[in-house]
Scaffold this motif. Structure first.
Motif, PDB file in Angstrom:
ATOM      1  N   ILE A  54       0.833  -1.202   0.000  1.00 14.50           N
ATOM      2  CA  ILE A  54       0.000   0.000   0.000  1.00 14.50           C
ATOM      3  C   ILE A  54       0.868   1.252   0.000  1.00 14.50           C
ATOM      4  O   ILE A  54       2.053   1.207   0.351  1.00 14.50           O
ATOM      5  N   ARG A  55       0.280   2.373  -0.421  1.00 15.61           N
ATOM      6  CA  ARG A  55       1.003   3.644  -0.306  1.00 15.61           C
ATOM      7  C   ARG A  55       0.033   4.705   0.202  1.00 15.61           C
ATOM      8  O   ARG A  55      -1.171   4.639  -0.059  1.00 15.61           O
ATOM      9  N   LEU A  56       0.578   5.675   0.943  1.00 14.67           N
ATOM     10  CA  LEU A  56      -0.244   6.740   1.495  1.00 14.67           C
ATOM     11  C   LEU A  56       0.049   8.048   0.780  1.00 14.67           C
ATOM     12  O   LEU A  56       1.222   8.362   0.525  1.00 14.67           O
ATOM     13  N   ARG A  57      -1.008   8.783   0.458  1.00 12.72           N
ATOM     14  CA  ARG A  57      -0.846  10.127  -0.113  1.00 12.72           C
ATOM     15  C   ARG A  57      -1.544  11.101   0.807  1.00 12.72           C
ATOM     16  O   ARG A  57      -2.587  10.770   1.377  1.00 12.72           O
ATOM     17  N   PRO A  58      -0.988  12.317   0.959  1.00 11.74           N
ATOM     18  CA  PRO A  58      -1.650  13.278   1.831  1.00 11.74           C
ATOM     19  C   PRO A  58      -3.035  13.633   1.294  1.00 11.74           C
ATOM     20  O   PRO A  58      -3.225  13.701   0.086  1.00 11.74           O
ATOM     21  N   SER A  59      -3.983  13.832   2.195  1.00 11.16           N
ATOM     22  CA  SER A  59      -5.336  14.173   1.767  1.00 11.16           C
ATOM     23  C   SER A  59      -5.979  15.068   2.819  1.00 11.16           C
ATOM     24  O   SER A  59      -5.293  15.533   3.747  1.00 11.16           O
ATOM     25  N   TYR A  60      -7.276  15.262   2.703  1.00 11.47           N
ATOM     26  CA  TYR A  60      -7.958  16.083   3.688  1.00 11.47           C
ATOM     27  C   TYR A  60      -9.300  15.498   4.098  1.00 11.47           C
ATOM     28  O   TYR A  60     -10.132  15.172   3.250  1.00 11.47           O
ATOM     29  N   PHE A  61      -9.479  15.315   5.379  1.00 14.26           N
ATOM     30  CA  PHE A  61     -10.791  15.031   5.950  1.00 14.26           C
ATOM     31  C   PHE A  61     -10.893  15.874   7.210  1.00 14.26           C
ATOM     32  O   PHE A  61      -9.916  15.988   7.947  1.00 14.26           O
ATOM     33  N   PRO A  62     -12.039  16.472   7.466  1.00 10.47           N
ATOM     34  CA  PRO A  62     -12.148  17.374   8.620  1.00 10.47           C
ATOM     35  C   PRO A  62     -11.926  16.663   9.953  1.00 10.47           C
ATOM     36  O   PRO A  62     -11.537  17.293  10.937  1.00 10.47           O
ATOM     37  N   PHE A  63     -12.169  15.350   9.991  1.00  7.02           N
ATOM     38  CA  PHE A  63     -12.117  14.645  11.280  1.00  7.02           C
ATOM     39  C   PHE A  63     -10.815  13.897  11.509  1.00  7.02           C
ATOM     40  O   PHE A  63     -10.692  13.129  12.465  1.00  7.02           O
ATOM     41  N   THR A  64      -9.835  14.087  10.614  1.00  3.95           N
ATOM     42  CA  THR A  64      -8.517  13.485  10.839  1.00  3.95           C
ATOM     43  C   THR A  64      -7.420  14.514  10.557  1.00  3.95           C
ATOM     44  O   THR A  64      -7.589  15.401   9.739  1.00  3.95           O
ATOM     45  N   GLU A  65      -6.328  14.351  11.265  1.00  5.90           N
ATOM     46  CA  GLU A  65      -5.174  15.227  11.039  1.00  5.90           C
ATOM     47  C   GLU A  65      -3.921  14.522  11.525  1.00  5.90           C
ATOM     48  O   GLU A  65      -3.831  14.260  12.727  1.00  5.90           O
ATOM     49  N   PRO A  66      -2.961  14.140  10.696  1.00  4.57           N
ATOM     50  CA  PRO A  66      -3.023  14.279   9.243  1.00  4.57           C
ATOM     51  C   PRO A  66      -4.008  13.283   8.608  1.00  4.57           C
ATOM     52  O   PRO A  66      -4.380  12.295   9.226  1.00  4.57           O
ATOM     53  N   LEU A  92      -3.752  -5.618  -8.221  1.00  7.56           N
ATOM     54  CA  LEU A  92      -3.593  -7.070  -8.200  1.00  7.56           C
ATOM     55  C   LEU A  92      -3.748  -7.664  -9.591  1.00  7.56           C
ATOM     56  O   LEU A  92      -3.326  -8.770  -9.868  1.00  7.56           O
ATOM     57  N   ASN A  93      -4.366  -6.898 -10.451  1.00  5.44           N
ATOM     58  CA  ASN A  93      -4.617  -7.387 -11.797  1.00  5.44           C
ATOM     59  C   ASN A  93      -3.324  -7.472 -12.605  1.00  5.44           C
ATOM     60  O   ASN A  93      -3.108  -8.424 -13.350  1.00  5.44           O
ATOM     61  N   CYS A  94      -2.439  -6.463 -12.429  1.00  5.51           N
ATOM     62  CA  CYS A  94      -1.224  -6.427 -13.261  1.00  5.51           C
ATOM     63  C   CYS A  94       0.046  -6.525 -12.421  1.00  5.51           C
ATOM     64  O   CYS A  94       1.150  -6.440 -12.947  1.00  5.51           O
ATOM     65  N   GLY A  95      -0.145  -6.679 -11.111  1.00  3.02           N
ATOM     66  CA  GLY A  95       1.029  -6.765 -10.243  1.00  3.02           C
ATOM     67  C   GLY A  95       1.793  -5.453 -10.167  1.00  3.02           C
ATOM     68  O   GLY A  95       2.983  -5.425  -9.859  1.00  3.02           O
ATOM     69  N   GLY A  96       1.128  -4.344 -10.481  1.00  2.46           N
ATOM     70  CA  GLY A  96       1.764  -3.028 -10.350  1.00  2.46           C
ATOM     71  C   GLY A  96       2.408  -2.519 -11.625  1.00  2.46           C
ATOM     72  O   GLY A  96       2.980  -1.430 -11.653  1.00  2.46           O
ATOM     73  N   ARG A  97       2.305  -3.293 -12.715  1.00  2.00           N
ATOM     74  CA  ARG A  97       2.953  -2.851 -13.956  1.00  2.00           C
ATOM     75  C   ARG A  97       2.116  -1.812 -14.712  1.00  2.00           C
ATOM     76  O   ARG A  97       2.623  -1.053 -15.496  1.00  2.00           O
ATOM     77  N   GLY A  98       0.803  -1.809 -14.463  1.00  2.00           N
ATOM     78  CA  GLY A  98      -0.077  -0.870 -15.169  1.00  2.00           C
ATOM     79  C   GLY A  98      -1.017  -1.596 -16.113  1.00  2.00           C
ATOM     80  O   GLY A  98      -0.554  -2.357 -16.956  1.00  2.00           O
ATOM     81  N   CYS A  99      -2.318  -1.380 -15.926  1.00  2.00           N
ATOM     82  CA  CYS A  99      -3.316  -2.032 -16.796  1.00  2.00           C
ATOM     83  C   CYS A  99      -4.582  -1.181 -16.806  1.00  2.00           C
ATOM     84  O   CYS A  99      -4.613  -0.103 -16.208  1.00  2.00           O
ATOM     85  N   SER A 100      -5.646  -1.687 -17.461  1.00  2.00           N
ATOM     86  CA  SER A 100      -6.851  -0.857 -17.564  1.00  2.00           C
ATOM     87  C   SER A 100      -7.576  -0.729 -16.221  1.00  2.00           C
ATOM     88  O   SER A 100      -8.229   0.267 -15.940  1.00  2.00           O
ATOM     89  N   VAL A 101      -7.432  -1.730 -15.350  1.00  2.00           N
ATOM     90  CA  VAL A 101      -8.091  -1.674 -14.035  1.00  2.00           C
ATOM     91  C   VAL A 101      -7.530  -0.522 -13.199  1.00  2.00           C
ATOM     92  O   VAL A 101      -8.257   0.189 -12.514  1.00  2.00           O
ATOM     93  N   CYS A 102      -6.224  -0.329 -13.261  1.00  3.57           N
ATOM     94  CA  CYS A 102      -5.595   0.700 -12.421  1.00  3.57           C
ATOM     95  C   CYS A 102      -5.291   1.960 -13.222  1.00  3.57           C
ATOM     96  O   CYS A 102      -4.537   2.828 -12.762  1.00  3.57           O
ATOM     97  N   GLY A 103      -5.859   2.074 -14.409  1.00  2.00           N
ATOM     98  CA  GLY A 103      -5.616   3.265 -15.229  1.00  2.00           C
ATOM     99  C   GLY A 103      -4.143   3.417 -15.566  1.00  2.00           C
ATOM    100  O   GLY A 103      -3.603   4.527 -15.545  1.00  2.00           O
ATOM    101  N   GLN A 104      -3.461   2.310 -15.792  1.00  7.12           N
ATOM    102  CA  GLN A 104      -2.028   2.254 -16.175  1.00  7.12           C
ATOM    103  C   GLN A 104      -1.074   2.741 -15.083  1.00  7.12           C
ATOM    104  O   GLN A 104       0.118   2.880 -15.311  1.00  7.12           O
ATOM    105  N   SER A 105      -1.599   3.035 -13.884  1.00  3.58           N
ATOM    106  CA  SER A 105      -0.714   3.612 -12.862  1.00  3.58           C
ATOM    107  C   SER A 105      -0.072   2.544 -11.978  1.00  3.58           C
ATOM    108  O   SER A 105       0.909   2.814 -11.278  1.00  3.58           O
ATOM    109  N   GLY A 106      -0.633   1.345 -11.966  1.00  7.86           N
ATOM    110  CA  GLY A 106      -0.096   0.297 -11.082  1.00  7.86           C
ATOM    111  C   GLY A 106      -0.675   0.370  -9.676  1.00  7.86           C
ATOM    112  O   GLY A 106      -0.436  -0.503  -8.852  1.00  7.86           O
TER     113      GLY A 106
END
Ligand code: DAH
Length: 353
Positions: free
Chosen positions: A257-269, A278-292
């Motif tokens: 997994i990876r974490l990206r900064p975001s915003y929710f009023p009830f959490t900080e950070p 899981l479909n492409c093992g992180g290489r990039g495919c249509s399920v993940c929009g080529q991002s992995g």
């Protein structure tokens, strides 16, 4: 031909005797032909002969003949009904070698199956499984979660307000604001912490509602999994470990997994969490929009204002919270391409699970 009333009555008696004796529908059909049939029917012979009678006898004989025909018709029908209801048992032929009729058994909806699975995993991680009201107040759905009236974040959770429900009846107070359909399961953080003191770990799986246009990935009715953990020494690593364990147990394989900064009023950070596709093992495919990576959930460390709303002493506790869309998780897991299938009631979809 001379026709007399006693002749007609004689035919009636004879017919009734035969109807009584008939054992099956076929013989009743034959009796109908014999007495009432157009061509050879005995009663029709009589009716045909009426025109040859003296004028003054015609009405009387005609009426009697009609009456008898009607009566016989009724009797034949009654006898048939009796046979088809199986009262005349001896006439019912049963074939015991026929295969039985299959009873179509239903099963749990795929979302319900998923709820059980998620609940099982979180309980194995030591979380209590909670339920909560789908009808909420503005206070629990927004205010106590640090989303005050007029805060732009309320736009993210546009919902359905409920008219005509008395607050007395469902035991809320005026200060809790209007009644609405909850937009997320986060209000249960507040309700649970109001009742209990840390250390606590809980998971709420339930139905939520949004007032929004529906499309392949948005529905007005959805399921969320809310998890939270509060104690005196909780940090982001505990959050990461919990989420990674959950996803790995769910998918039955090690998940990155990876974490990206975001915003929710009830959490900080606050963070947005992605997991490796899981479909492409992180290489990039249509399920993940080529991002992995696949976008998965929102989470963070519980905001001090939330503890304040509950009445916990300032600075004493830390905790993490996360919210996962159950529908989306299932869509990913089973390659479902449109969220609207879930509530479509279409058995062709349901039967695949
Ligand atoms: N309640 C949020 C939503 O409906 C999801 C969420 C985000 C829940 C972050 C959390 C959290 O507990 O920490 O979009």
């Amino acid at each position: 031909m001379i026709i007399t009333p006693s002749q007609i009555k004689e035919i009636k008696k004879e017919a009734e005797r035969e109807i009584e004796k008939a054992q099956d529908v076929l013989s009743l059909d034959n009796l109908w032909k014999k007495y009432l049939g157009r061509k050879e029917g005995k009663m029709n012979d009589i009716l045909r002969g009426i025109k040859d009678l003296p004028l003054d006898q015609r009405p009387q004989i005609g009426a009697l003949a009609n009456q008898v025909s009607q009566k016989l018709e009724e009797k034949i029908n009654q006898a048939k009904e009796k046979i088809s209801q199986g009262k005349n048992k001896s006439s019912v032929k049963r074939d015991f070698t026929l295969p039985g009729r299959k009873i179509d058994l239903g099963h749990e909806h795929p979302l319900t199956q998923m709820r059980w699975k998620v609940a099982e995993i979180f309980s194995s991680l030591g979380f209590e499984i909670l339920d909560g009201p789908e009808m909420e107040t503005e206070y629990y759905n927004f205010e106590a979660l640090n989303i005050p009236d007029g805060h732009p974040a309320r736009d993210m959770w546009d919902t359905f307000f409920l008219k005509g429900f008395s607050q007395k009846k469902i035991k809320t107070t005026e200060s809790e604001g209007k009644l609405l359909l909850r937009t997320h399961t986060s209000p249960m953080q507040i309700r649970f912490m109001e009742k209990r003191q840390p250390p606590l770990r809980a998971c709420v799986i339930g139905r939520c509602f949004r007032n929004e246009a529906t499309d392949v990935s948005h529905e007005h009715t959805l399921y969320q999994v809310e998890g939270f953990c509060v104690d005196e020494d909780i940090n982001v690593s505990n959050l990461i470990h919990t989420l990674r364990s959950f996803l790995s147990l769910l998918f039955g394989q090690e998940v990155k997994i990876r974490l990206r900064p975001s915003y929710f009023p009830f959490t900080e950070p606050s963070f947005e969490v992605d997991f490796s596709c899981l479909n492409c093992g992180g290489r990039g495919c249509s399920v993940c929009g080529q991002s992995g990576w696949v976008e998965m959930l929102g989470c963070g460390m519980i905001h001090p204002r939330v503890y304040e709303a509950i009445g916990y002493p300032a600075g004493k506790y830390q905790g993490f919270a996360f919210g996962i869309g159950l529908d989306r998780l299932l869509m990913m897991l089973r390659q479902i391409d449109d969220i609207r299938w879930f509530h479509s009631g279409d058995l062709r979809f349901i039967r695949q699970f």
